[in-house]
Motif scaffolding. Structure first.
Motif, short mmCIF file in Angstrom:
data_model
loop_
_atom_site.label_atom_id
_atom_site.label_comp_id
_atom_site.label_asym_id
_atom_site.label_seq_id
_atom_site.Cartn_x
_atom_site.Cartn_y
_atom_site.Cartn_z
N HIS A 183 -5.61 1.37 10.04
CA HIS A 183 -4.90 2.39 9.26
C HIS A 183 -4.79 2.01 7.79
N TYR A 184 -4.61 0.71 7.55
CA TYR A 184 -4.58 0.25 6.15
C TYR A 184 -5.92 0.59 5.48
N GLN B 50 -7.61 15.69 -4.32
CA GLN B 50 -6.86 14.43 -4.48
C GLN B 50 -5.51 14.50 -3.77
N VAL C 8 -0.14 8.65 6.95
CA VAL C 8 -0.59 7.58 7.85
C VAL C 8 0.21 6.31 7.60
N MET C 9 0.39 5.99 6.34
CA MET C 9 1.11 4.75 6.03
C MET C 9 2.60 4.85 6.36
N HIS D 1 -6.09 13.98 -0.10
CA HIS D 1 -6.33 12.56 0.23
C HIS D 1 -5.02 11.76 0.19
N ILE E 168 0.85 -1.21 0.00
CA ILE E 168 0.00 0.00 0.00
C ILE E 168 0.88 1.26 0.00
N LYS F 29 -11.40 7.45 -2.42
CA LYS F 29 -11.83 8.85 -2.53
C LYS F 29 -11.15 9.52 -3.74
N ILE F 30 -9.87 9.20 -3.92
CA ILE F 30 -9.14 9.76 -5.08
C ILE F 30 -9.83 9.33 -6.38
N LYS F 31 -10.17 8.06 -6.44
CA LYS F 31 -10.82 7.51 -7.63
C LYS F 31 -12.18 8.18 -7.85
N LEU G 21 -5.34 5.70 -11.10
CA LEU G 21 -6.63 5.87 -10.40
C LEU G 21 -7.32 7.20 -10.76
N GLY G 22 -7.02 7.70 -11.94
CA GLY G 22 -7.64 8.96 -12.34
C GLY G 22 -7.07 10.17 -11.62
N TRP H 139 -4.43 -2.68 10.82
CA TRP H 139 -5.34 -2.89 9.69
C TRP H 139 -6.36 -1.76 9.58
N TYR I 219 -7.94 2.85 6.27
CA TYR I 219 -8.04 4.30 6.07
C TYR I 219 -7.32 4.71 4.78
N ALA I 220 -6.12 4.14 4.57
CA ALA I 220 -5.34 4.47 3.37
C ALA I 220 -6.09 4.03 2.11
N VAL I 221 -6.68 2.83 2.17
CA VAL I 221 -7.44 2.33 1.02
C VAL I 221 -8.67 3.21 0.78
N LYS J 192 -8.89 6.33 1.37
CA LYS J 192 -8.40 7.55 0.73
C LYS J 192 -8.17 7.32 -0.77
N LEU J 193 -7.70 6.11 -1.10
CA LEU J 193 -7.51 5.78 -2.52
C LEU J 193 -8.86 5.76 -3.25
N ALA K 267 -3.11 9.87 3.29
CA ALA K 267 -2.89 8.42 3.20
C ALA K 267 -1.41 8.09 3.32
N LEU L 47 -14.80 14.46 -11.68
CA LEU L 47 -14.19 15.42 -12.60
C LEU L 47 -14.48 15.06 -14.05
N THR M 154 -13.17 11.12 -6.80
CA THR M 154 -12.95 12.51 -7.21
C THR M 154 -12.66 12.58 -8.71
N ALA M 155 -11.87 11.62 -9.17
CA ALA M 155 -11.52 11.57 -10.60
C ALA M 155 -12.77 11.33 -11.44
#
Lengths: 448, 299
Positions: free
Chosen positions: B279-280, A198, A208-209, A201, A156, B289-291, A190-191, B277, B282-284, B286-287, A205, B297, B293-294
């Motif tokens: 936190h993992y 973005q 945190v990681m 975010h 990740i 969310k990025i997608k 991922l766009g 896990w 949370y990171a996923v 956020k990913l 992320a 747009l 947002t894209a």
């Protein structure tokens, strides 16, 4: 054109040709490593068909070079995670050119390391029992949980650091990438377009990681150390093993990072980006860690020697007789030489620092060898009527073949990764430049 | 004159310096005279007739100085018996506290005199600097028999004390205090005191809860102390009424052997894994969310 833009343009100019085309030398080098990998496969085939009798492991030394390699590779991985996590989290200004190498080291070493456990296991057909019937109180189960958690975390973290570069590669329409590669960059990006939302975010992320990866690296390598520490064997049953292993791991990982910096600098002509200053900074880090590592090593052996428990004494006698040269190289030269090179400013050349790093890495591999083998050759309860050949261990060609294969696969993966994305994180370099510019602006406005 | 004054002055200065810096040199002679005088010593002897009939002699030797008593360690004390202390039975050195304990075995005792007294003594022969000294005690044999009696769940210790007359008859010791002890690690622990009655016996109740040996046995001693005629005398018995002192070591709890992991381990693991896990996730998130947002747009 500001610094960040100039840098960006320069880096892309530098890397895009490498990503588009593959040179003859790349293929030759890759071929050599591939041969190493094939050599390992031959060794593995021999071991599978003829059994573990083809290795040097016997009744006493049941953990041989495979476990040494496992600890060694895991150490490299954790060091990569620690260094990249710390550099990112603390916004180090010199992190730009080296952070990606640390991240790649983390994941590739982490994928190779556990393979050596599989080579060591006698009954691979029972491997799934670890998942089906786990005993939480068993350190082996801790290790399985820890390593699998670490692998996921590192993937990740690595992916997060790649997203911006994937997006940039996707957007480079002038680059002559193949169709599958363009598609891959599009999917993996991922766009991402770098909008404010973005960025926010991604920033969160990654932060945190990065924090997680530092904590996991320490815990996971401590768990590995505890497998030894909780075992009642001379030389292993030590409370110091957790921090000692972590420090040793960072030492070897820092050494490997310096070696990779030197190699990539030479191959990709990155003299403008990976400067002597970078080598000196990471070399000073190597010096500090060497001091800590030396302190832990001394402390560990001193307490064993002074305690003079019967088998500890036998073990130390063995280290200073049978394993004399390895011990001296590993625990004296492997620590003192890098320290001397880094302590004297006149000796701090790129070549010397790289030499110090090579000595540190090789010395640490032997340190792992000295932790595993002599101890198993010195059991508390000797087996009756045992033959001397069963007590003394020396690795066979099969074990060497698999070690060479491990190094080869690591090198191949690093080469492949450098074909997929720039080995210097362009986005990270831009971020660093932006941070520096912002800092300068703040200083100027404060002065005004 | 000037010369004389000068010489006198230098002489006085020399004398003063000598007195100040090296007083020992000037007074060495007088001290030497003093050390030739022997110092007086004192020796005290404590005698106890033990249960089996042996006599235990404890001698303490000290040197008398102007400031008080100084205990003498590592000095030979000779133990002897007989009216004129002619029966030398042994020699022993004093310990760091200036004392030594010597047991006079009953089979080497000399016969008592006509009045039934036995004499014991300790002798210090002296040396060049210390005067010789001795101490002696004469006592009659006193026998003490200790027995244990349990009646109606009441446990008691009985002691009977008597001496033997000229014609071999038992003469009970009466109207005398007798103390009951149990030996502990460093000294005796007093558990009771009574007065010997007209039949020469005394009774005390045995206290409960006393720790004994691993089988619950304990030694009880009855002692007549500092009697004018009999001195110190002891009798003893073993009773099985004490609390057994067993070192109970439970099998150490080895988590690896248990059916289930210890609670603390399970809790720790759950907290750690949930933290990591989480936190993992949370990171996923956020990913994702990025997608998203894209996608927004692009639409």
């Amino acid at each position: 054109m500001n610094n960040a833009t100039a840098l960006k343009t320069g880096l892309w100019k530098q890397f895009v040709p490498y990503l588009e085309r593959t040179s003859k030398w790349w293929y030759i080098l890759f071929g050599i490593f591939f041969l190493g990998f094939i050599f390992g496969l031959v060794g593995l085939y021999t071991q599978i068909t003829e059994g573990h009798i083809v290795t040097g492991m016997r009744d006493n030394v049941v953990w041989g070079m495979y476990i040494v390699n496992f600890i060694f590779f895991m150490g490299l991985s954790y060091a990569g995670a620690l260094i990249s996590g710390v550099l990112h989290l603390f916004r180090s200004e010199w992190r730009g050119p080296i952070i990606r190498m640390a991240e790649l080291t983390t994941i590739f070493a982490l994928l190779i390391g556990p393979c050596f456990i599989l080579f060591c296991i006698g009954r691979l057909d029972r491997l799934h029992y670890l998942i089906m019937f786990p005993r939480i109180q068993s350190p082996i189960t801790w290790d399985v949980i820890a390593i699998s958690t670490d692998i996921i975390g590192c993937i990740i973290f690595l992916y997060l650091s790649f997203i911006e570069d994937f997006a940039k590669l996707r957007d480079r329409t002038e680059a002559r990438f193949s169709g599958w590669r363009k598609k891959m960059y599009r999917i993996l990006a991922l766009g991402y377009t770098g909008t404010r939302e973005q960025k926010k975010h991604l920033h969160w992320a990654r932060n945190v990681m990065a924090a997680m990866i530092i904590a996991i690296a320490i815990i996971v390598y401590s768990v590995l150390a505890w497998i030894f520490g909780v075992t009642l064997q001379p030389g292993w049953h030590s409370t110091i093993f957790g921090p000692y292993f972590v420090i040793a791991a960072v030492y070897s990982g820092t050494g490997l990072l310096i070696i990779l910096m030197a190699l990539y600098r030479k191959i990709y002509h990155l003299e403008a980006y990976i400067t002597k200053g970078h080598f000196v900074k990471i070399g000073v880090l190597l010096l500090i860690i060497a001091a800590f590592y030396g302190y832990f090593t001394f402390s560990d052996y001193l307490t064993k020697w002074y305690g003079s428990a019967k088998m500890d004494k036998v073990l130390i006698d063995k280290l200073f007789t049978e394993f004399y040269f390895v011990f001296i190289f590993s625990n004296y030269i492997g620590i003192l030489l890098p320290m001397i090179i880094m302590a004297i400013p006149g000796l701090r050349t790129i070549r010397n620092i790289t030499l110090a790093a090579i000595v540190a890495v090789v010395g640490l591999w032997f340190n792992r060898y000295l932790i595993v083998i002599p101890t198993l050759e010195t059991p508390y309860l000797p087996i009756q009527d045992i033959r001397m050949a069963w007590i003394h261990y020396s690795p066979t060609w099969v074990e060497w073949a698999l070690f060479i294969a491990g190094v080869s696969v690591f090198s191949m993966l690093m080469m492949l990764a450098s074909k997929l994305v720039p080995i210097i994180s362009v986005s990270e370099m831009e971020t660093v430049e932006e941070e520096i510019a912002l800092k300068e602006k703040n200083v100027q406005s404060a002065k005004a | 004159m000037k010369y004389l004054i000068s010489n006198s002055f230098s002489g006085i200065v020399t004398l003063l310096l000598t007195i100040t810096l090296f007083p020992g040199f000037l007074f060495a002679q007088s001290q030497e005279d003093e050390t030739t005088e022997k110092k007086s010593t004192s020796l005290s002897l404590v005698l106890t007739r033990k249960a089996g009939g042996d006599y235990q002699m404890k001698a303490s030797l000290a040197m008398m100085t102007e400031t008080g008593r100084t205990l003498l360690k590592g000095v030979d004390i000779t133990f002897a018996g007989g009216d004129d202390l002619s029966q030398i039975i042994g020699k022993q050195k004093t310990n760091l506290k200036g004392s030594t304990v010597f047991t006079f075995p009953k089979d080497r005792l000399s016969l008592p005199n006509e009045e039934g007294f036995r004499t014991f003594g300790a002798v210090y022969a002296g040396c060049d600097t210390l005067e010789p000294t001795e101490d002696q005690i004469s006592v009659k044999d006193l026998m003490i028999e200790v027995t244990s009696v349990e009646e109606d769940s009441v446990r008691s210790i009985h002691a009977a004390a008597w001496s033997v007359g000229n014609n071999g008859d038992k003469i009970p010791l009466t109207e005398t205090d007798i103390v009951f002890y149990v030996p502990r690690m460093f000294s005796y622990l007093k558990i009771g005191e009574a007065t010997l009655d007209s039949s020469g016996t005394a009774v005390v109740e045995f206290p409960g809860g006393l720790p004994g040996d691993e089988t619950g046995h304990i030694t009880v001693i009855a002692k007549v102390e500092e009697h004018d005629v009999f001195g110190n005398a002891e009798g003893e018995t073993r009773v099985g009424w004490a609390v057994p002192a067993r070192l109970i070591m439970k099998d150490s709890y080895r988590a690896l052997w248990s059916q289930i992991a210890p609670t603390w381990m399970i809790v720790t693991l759950i907290i750690m894994l949930a933290g990591v896990w989480g936190h993992y996730a949370y990171a996923v998130y956020k990913l994702v969310k990025i997608k998203k947002t894209a996608r927004k747009l692009s639409t």
